[in-house]
Scaffold this motif. Structure first.
Motif, short mmCIF file in Angstrom:
data_model
loop_
_atom_site.label_atom_id
_atom_site.label_comp_id
_atom_site.label_asym_id
_atom_site.label_seq_id
_atom_site.Cartn_x
_atom_site.Cartn_y
_atom_site.Cartn_z
N ALA A 194 -8.34 7.24 -5.89
CA ALA A 194 -7.01 7.65 -6.36
C ALA A 194 -6.83 7.35 -7.85
O ALA A 194 -6.37 8.21 -8.62
N GLY A 216 -6.25 4.08 -2.41
CA GLY A 216 -5.60 3.45 -3.56
C GLY A 216 -6.19 2.10 -3.94
O GLY A 216 -5.83 1.52 -4.95
N ILE A 217 -7.10 1.56 -3.12
CA ILE A 217 -7.66 0.22 -3.35
C ILE A 217 -9.15 0.36 -3.67
O ILE A 217 -9.95 0.66 -2.79
N TYR A 218 -9.51 0.14 -4.92
CA TYR A 218 -10.91 0.28 -5.38
C TYR A 218 -11.50 1.61 -4.93
O TYR A 218 -12.64 1.64 -4.47
N ARG A 275 -9.60 1.49 -13.42
CA ARG A 275 -10.79 0.68 -13.23
C ARG A 275 -11.66 0.72 -14.48
O ARG A 275 -12.61 -0.05 -14.59
N SER A 324 2.33 1.52 -3.56
CA SER A 324 1.31 1.97 -4.52
C SER A 324 1.05 3.46 -4.37
O SER A 324 0.96 4.20 -5.36
N ASP A 378 -8.52 2.34 2.05
CA ASP A 378 -7.32 2.84 1.39
C ASP A 378 -7.75 3.46 0.07
O ASP A 378 -8.31 2.77 -0.79
N GLN A 417 0.83 -1.21 0.00
CA GLN A 417 0.00 0.00 0.00
C GLN A 417 0.86 1.26 0.00
O GLN A 417 0.56 2.23 -0.69
N PHE A 473 -6.00 -7.27 -7.33
CA PHE A 473 -4.58 -7.58 -7.14
C PHE A 473 -4.40 -8.80 -6.25
O PHE A 473 -5.35 -9.25 -5.60
N GLY A 528 1.46 6.48 -7.11
CA GLY A 528 0.16 6.74 -7.72
C GLY A 528 -0.91 5.83 -7.17
O GLY A 528 -1.31 5.97 -6.02
N ALA A 529 -1.36 4.89 -8.01
CA ALA A 529 -2.45 4.00 -7.60
C ALA A 529 -2.30 2.65 -8.32
O ALA A 529 -3.17 2.24 -9.07
N MET A 530 -1.20 1.99 -8.03
CA MET A 530 -0.91 0.72 -8.71
C MET A 530 -1.93 -0.36 -8.33
O MET A 530 -2.21 -1.26 -9.12
N LEU A 531 -2.47 -0.27 -7.11
CA LEU A 531 -3.42 -1.28 -6.64
C LEU A 531 -4.87 -0.86 -6.91
O LEU A 531 -5.79 -1.28 -6.22
N GLY A 532 -5.06 -0.04 -7.94
CA GLY A 532 -6.39 0.49 -8.21
C GLY A 532 -7.42 -0.52 -8.66
O GLY A 532 -8.61 -0.25 -8.66
N HIS A 533 -6.97 -1.70 -9.10
CA HIS A 533 -7.92 -2.75 -9.49
C HIS A 533 -7.44 -4.09 -8.90
O HIS A 533 -6.44 -4.12 -8.18
#
Lengths: 258, 258
Positions: free
Chosen positions: B89, B84-86, A252, A127, B82, A124, A138, A131-136
């Motif tokens: 961000a 950054g998670i769904y 997303r 990411s 977070d 976290q 994972f 930026g937002a690497m974990l935006g979708h």
């Protein structure tokens, strides 16, 4: 009632430690942790008995924490990151489970009241820094085959590839294990493009932090050590540059609606 | 330099909000967030301009935050969990990317300095409340097919099953989407036992929190709503009972070495 806290201290930056962790430590007389972690916490640890054990003594550390708590001392077992993610919490419950099955001889452990305090994990922090690497969707995979057969890890690498998950590798390398990360790269290259963005985040949010953004084909064990988080994007992850700033994010799919 | 903070406020409990989030909000004049989230934060929000938009207006919210920051107002875009998670961000970076590609007409956005502050996600709060469910390799899958084709989601469900990952479902159900979670259950039942432990964590760490531990075959959409985190164990996840306490953990395999 005796009490054991399983406490997370986040990626490194003291400003990313939840107040709950600090308050729980404040209630304890005994702390079981690497000395390194306690330095991050500062004065809340003053005057408490600090128990350390050599690196690699994970089971011993979990036993010691249960023993101390069972003896009536309010105790904290402390891990960096999230203690529930590839860390000490699961060991404590594994020991309790053994006791419940009669495979241990510590009935006093069963009287310990346990509270787990979650924390921000390295993936976290990494990411967020770029930026937002974990935006979708994972996944996380530990590349350590000390406890998990390599066959299982390899199966998960293929599943990660087939499912096109963003993936964060924990325990990517140690002094004795140097080939796993390159094998993981080669497996993922069967499923996603050579230019898929990769983050190498070393000592994230700490004073000596270093951040490298590279591509999957250039991921190499030579650039990775045990303090490095490696996150690999999915087939849609984007690396963008805005002047001297660069960002990595996994969409997303809103742009299809814009 | 204008500044936009993308701020996480964790699962709900104010004691699980990182100090960095609170400090960053303190620097801002303008906050873009659901009113609900601001209630959690308390007095740090006093005297700041609060911008709200209806639920579902995610793109509008990201645009508004960029516009405010570009106009010179130090701005916070705030998400629970977070960011950054769904969460929000990735939308901000998706908009920046569109601008860089010339598909938007807001060059002023490119002058905004962005900082992302990570936070504790619902899956971590849920895992901690019942033990250490995320103790080994895991994945997350959003069951919302508003932006992601169901075909992609279904592929990921199969990959999750084949890889034997612990899985946390985000967006498991909404008023308009009610069948996805049961389909996900049926797919996972092809790969792991009917008695695999499942967590239903509703309003985690909040006043009206409810925690249910059930099994995969009994997972049903009727027990799930948009405030529920659903986490499903892997084939080795254990549900143990110690008197009136119960725990769920996913072992890393230390017991084989005990």
């Amino acid at each position: 009632m005796t009490k054991l806290y399983l406490i997370s201290t986040g990626p490194g930056d003291a400003d990313l430690i939840a107040p709950r962790s600090v308050k729980a430590i404040g209630e304890c007389s005994d702390l079981v942790a690497y000395g390194l972690y306690l330095d991050l916490l500062g004065s809340v640890c003053d005057g408490k008995t600090h128990h350390d054990l050599p690196l690699g003594e994970e089971i011993g550390r979990a036993r010691l924490a249960l023993d101390l708590a069972a003896s009536g001392k309010t105790t904290a077992l402390i891990s960096s990151g999230d203690i529930g993610i590839y860390a000490m919490a699961t060991l404590v419950f594994e020991l309790l489970d053994m006791q419940l099955q009669g495979k241990e001889n510590h009935p006093e452990w069963l009287d310990v009241d346990i509270e787990v305090v979650p924390g921000i994990s390295a993936m976290q922090a990494g990411s967020a820094r770029i930026g937002a690497m974990l935006g979708h969707d994972f996944c996380t995979i530990s590349l350590s085959d000390l406890l998990t057969p390599w066959q299982t890890i390899e199966k998960r690498l293929h599943s990660c590839g087939e499912g096109d998950f963003v993936v964060s590798f924990y325990n990517p390398r140690s002094k004795k294990r140097d080939w796993q990360i390159n094998t993981a790269r080669d497996i993922l290259l069967q499923y996603r493009p050579a230019n898929t963005p990769v983050l190498l985040g070393r000592q994230l949010t700490r004073e000596d932090e270093s951040i490298t953004i590279t591509t999957l084909d250039k991921l190499d064990a030579a650039d990775v050590d045990m303090f490095t988080l490696v996150s690999v994007g999915n087939s849609e992850t984007r690396h963008i540059e805005n002047g001297d700033k660069e960002w990595v994010y996994t969409p997303r799919g809103y742009s299809k609606k814009l």
